[in-house]
Design a protein around this motif. Structure first.
Motif, short mmCIF file in Angstrom:
data_model
loop_
_atom_site.label_atom_id
_atom_site.label_comp_id
_atom_site.label_asym_id
_atom_site.label_seq_id
_atom_site.Cartn_x
_atom_site.Cartn_y
_atom_site.Cartn_z
N SER A 26 40.83 35.67 39.92
CA SER A 26 39.63 36.49 40.03
C SER A 26 39.96 37.96 40.27
CB SER A 26 38.73 35.97 41.15
OG SER A 26 39.43 35.93 42.38
N THR A 27 40.96 38.23 41.12
CA THR A 27 41.33 39.62 41.39
C THR A 27 41.86 40.30 40.14
OG1 THR A 27 41.87 39.09 43.67
CG2 THR A 27 42.79 41.12 42.78
N ALA A 28 42.78 39.59 39.43
CA ALA A 28 43.35 40.15 38.22
C ALA A 28 42.26 40.43 37.19
CB ALA A 28 44.39 39.20 37.64
N LEU A 29 41.32 39.49 37.05
CA LEU A 29 40.26 39.68 36.08
C LEU A 29 39.39 40.87 36.45
CD1 LEU A 29 39.18 35.98 35.50
CD2 LEU A 29 40.51 37.43 33.98
N SER A 30 39.17 41.05 37.73
CA SER A 30 38.37 42.17 38.16
C SER A 30 39.04 43.48 37.80
CB SER A 30 38.14 42.10 39.68
OG SER A 30 37.44 43.24 40.12
N GLU A 31 40.36 43.55 38.05
CA GLU A 31 41.10 44.76 37.73
C GLU A 31 41.13 45.01 36.24
OE1 GLU A 31 44.22 44.85 41.47
OE2 GLU A 31 44.85 44.05 39.54
N LEU A 32 41.00 43.96 35.45
CA LEU A 32 40.99 44.09 34.00
C LEU A 32 39.56 44.18 33.46
CD1 LEU A 32 43.74 41.49 33.11
CD2 LEU A 32 43.93 43.96 32.98
N THR A 33 38.61 44.40 34.36
CA THR A 33 37.18 44.51 34.01
C THR A 33 36.68 43.31 33.23
OG1 THR A 33 37.55 45.71 31.93
CG2 THR A 33 37.41 47.03 33.94
N LEU A 34 37.05 42.12 33.71
CA LEU A 34 36.64 40.90 33.02
C LEU A 34 35.85 39.98 33.94
CD1 LEU A 34 40.04 40.19 31.27
CD2 LEU A 34 38.03 41.20 30.22
N ALA A 35 35.32 40.52 35.01
CA ALA A 35 34.67 39.68 36.01
C ALA A 35 33.44 38.97 35.47
CB ALA A 35 34.27 40.53 37.23
N GLU A 57 45.61 48.70 26.37
CA GLU A 57 44.82 49.72 27.05
C GLU A 57 45.62 50.99 27.30
OE1 GLU A 57 41.63 49.58 27.79
OE2 GLU A 57 41.40 47.56 26.95
N LYS A 58 44.92 52.12 27.37
CA LYS A 58 45.57 53.40 27.61
C LYS A 58 45.92 53.60 29.08
CE LYS A 58 43.45 55.87 23.73
NZ LYS A 58 42.62 57.04 23.31
N ARG A 59 45.13 53.02 29.95
CA ARG A 59 45.37 53.21 31.38
C ARG A 59 46.62 52.45 31.82
NH1 ARG A 59 40.43 52.13 35.29
NH2 ARG A 59 39.68 53.91 34.07
N GLY A 60 47.57 53.16 32.42
CA GLY A 60 48.83 52.56 32.83
C GLY A 60 48.67 51.47 33.87
N SER A 61 47.75 51.68 34.82
CA SER A 61 47.57 50.69 35.88
C SER A 61 47.05 49.37 35.32
CB SER A 61 46.60 51.22 36.95
OG SER A 61 45.33 51.51 36.36
N THR A 62 46.26 49.45 34.24
CA THR A 62 45.76 48.23 33.61
C THR A 62 46.90 47.46 32.96
OG1 THR A 62 43.60 49.25 33.19
CG2 THR A 62 44.16 47.31 31.88
N ARG A 63 47.77 48.19 32.28
CA ARG A 63 48.92 47.54 31.65
C ARG A 63 49.86 46.93 32.71
NH1 ARG A 63 48.99 52.47 28.82
NH2 ARG A 63 50.96 53.02 29.81
#
Length: 438
Positions: A26-35, A57-63
């Motif tokens: 759930s946390t990972a999905l949230s960070e990946l905007t998939l909640a 994705e362009k955002r480094g934190s997402t990758r």
């Protein structure tokens, strides 16, 4: 295709919050905007698909988050079926992440590439992973970050171990790693910076792991003179590196001993490549015998230290472990005692067994590299079953007398196999067998 806790460069060292278990999605999905897609939250395959999508994705934190999740999944599961049709796509995105972004992203990506190779196993896909990754990994070794260098060295060794088809490909990676171990002056640039102890120990360990695969090919002893000479200097008590480097160097030298290069005589070539002439042979044999005498003295002196003078009291347990490893090496070097290890890997009494020095080096490296995922891969990954002796212990339910008989038969079988290996090595030496026959 062809340890230990010396170094630990894994994704969770950079930020433990980024390496949560894949089951806690759930946390990972949230960070990946998939909640919003919570109906799939318990589906591992669904999560993995989204991790792969997030690598675009362009955002480094997402990758970074996606790579952390992928690394965690590859460690905890043998995802051979999942990556069957996604291997190259995933590889390309990981290579892109090695090229760009933060050091953390680079490290995670290189680790993901190595784990991908271990997952797909030896074959066409593993060879493609190696071919496409080596150039970029070689460039990444120029980084100033020790953490990235260590991650890349481990990855380079693993992908070549799994994916190389011949000696030339293996030698290419060995040469890249050796330039880190023993950097030389570059024209118009000046001397390269010497590696730190952590990087040097990691580089030697990764190099040794890959060196274990060359025994099935004919060996030119002249090729290894520089390596043996330099590694012997690292055994000196007054060198500027710490003991982990000396242990790594000792383990590497033991491989040369097992390959027969340090134990050459005038009467036989020990399965190594033929010499051009008698003069060349005598010169090389004399050199190797002198190096063996020198190294024997160094091994004896190092074994006498026994973790005493100069030991770091804060890391006393690590020092003890290092010298336990060195004790194994010294017994092998002086008495020829092959280290046999039987590692129980499941409650069903499945066992991985090693009977040579090279196999022990491989086991320790893969235990280090896979970390918490080693047990899972040892149980289910066919690659590890091919590398080691994978057996089922049938003695646990037997009586004491039956166990004794069974172990005697096992020992007889191992001796027969060793005798067969020796005969085949002798035949190869005489030109009767090719490497593929082994």
């Amino acid at each position: 295709m062809g340890k230990g806790n010396r170094r630990k460069v894994r994704a969770d060292e950079f930020d433990s919050s980024d390496a949560d278990s894949v089951s806690s999605t759930s946390t990972a999905l949230s960070e990946l905007t998939l909640a919003d897609e919570t109906e799939h939250v318990n589906s591992l395959e669904f999560v993995l698909e989204k991790y792969i999508d997030a690598l675009y994705e362009k955002r480094g934190s997402t990758r970074e988050t996606a790579l952390s999740g992928l690394v965690d999944a590859f460690e905890g599961h043998v995802l051979a079926t999942f990556v069957e049709n996604k291997c190259i796509t995933l590889l390309h995105q990981c290579i892109n992440s090695v090229k760009r972004g933060s050091t953390k992203e680079n490290c995670l990506a290189s680790r993901a590439i190595g784990l991908l190779a271990i997952t797909v196993g030896a074959g066409t896909s593993a060879h493609e992973i190696m071919e496409e990754s080596v150039p970029q990994l070689s460039r990444a070794l120029r980084s100033a970050s020790d953490a990235l260098k260590i991650s890349v060295l481990d990855c380079l060794s693993v992908i070549t171990f799994v994916g190389a088809n011949d000696l030339a490909e293996t030698e290419t990676s060995l040469k890249i790693m050796w330039e880190v171990i023993h950097p030389k002056s570059v024209s118009n640039v000046g001397p390269l910076k010497k590696p730190s102890s952590a990087v040097l120990a990691a580089a030697i360990s990764a190099w040794s792991f890959l060196l274990t695969t060359i025994s099935s090919w004919r060996i030119n002893p002249d090729t290894w003179k520089e390596s043996i000479s330099f590694l012997s200097t690292l055994l000196e008590a007054d060198n500027r590196y710490d003991r982990s480097v000396r242990i790594a160097a000792g383990e590497a030298i033991a491989l040369f001993f097992e390959l027969g290069i340090l134990d050459m005589s005038y009467n036989e070539e020990s399965g190594i490549e033929s010499f051009d002439d008698e003069v060349s042979k005598r010169r090389t044999v004399t050199y190797m015998q002198s190096m063996k005498a020198k190294i024997s003295g160094q091994v004896y002196n190092l074994s006498m230290e026994a973790g005493g003078k100069g030991a770091d009291k804060k890391n006393l347990n690590d020092q003890r472990e290092l010298f336990q490893k060195f004790g194994i090496f010294s017994r092998y070097f002086f008495f020829g005692e092959c280290p046999e290890v039987s590692l129980k890997i499941s409650s069903k009494r499945n066992i991985l067994r090693t009977s040579t020095w090279g196999q022990l080096v491989q086991l320790n490296f893969l235990k280090h590299y896979l970390g918490r995922g080693f047990l899972k891969h040892a149980q289910e990954n066919e690659l590890l079953h091919d590398v080691f002796e994978y057996i089922v212990d049938k003695t646990e339910s037997l009586s004491a007398k039956e166990k004794k008989i069974s172990r005697s038969m096992d020992k007889k079988g191992r001796n027969q196999q060793l005798n067969k290996d020796r005969r085949m090595a002798q035949a190869r030496k005489q030109g009767h067998l090719s490497a593929q026959d082994a």
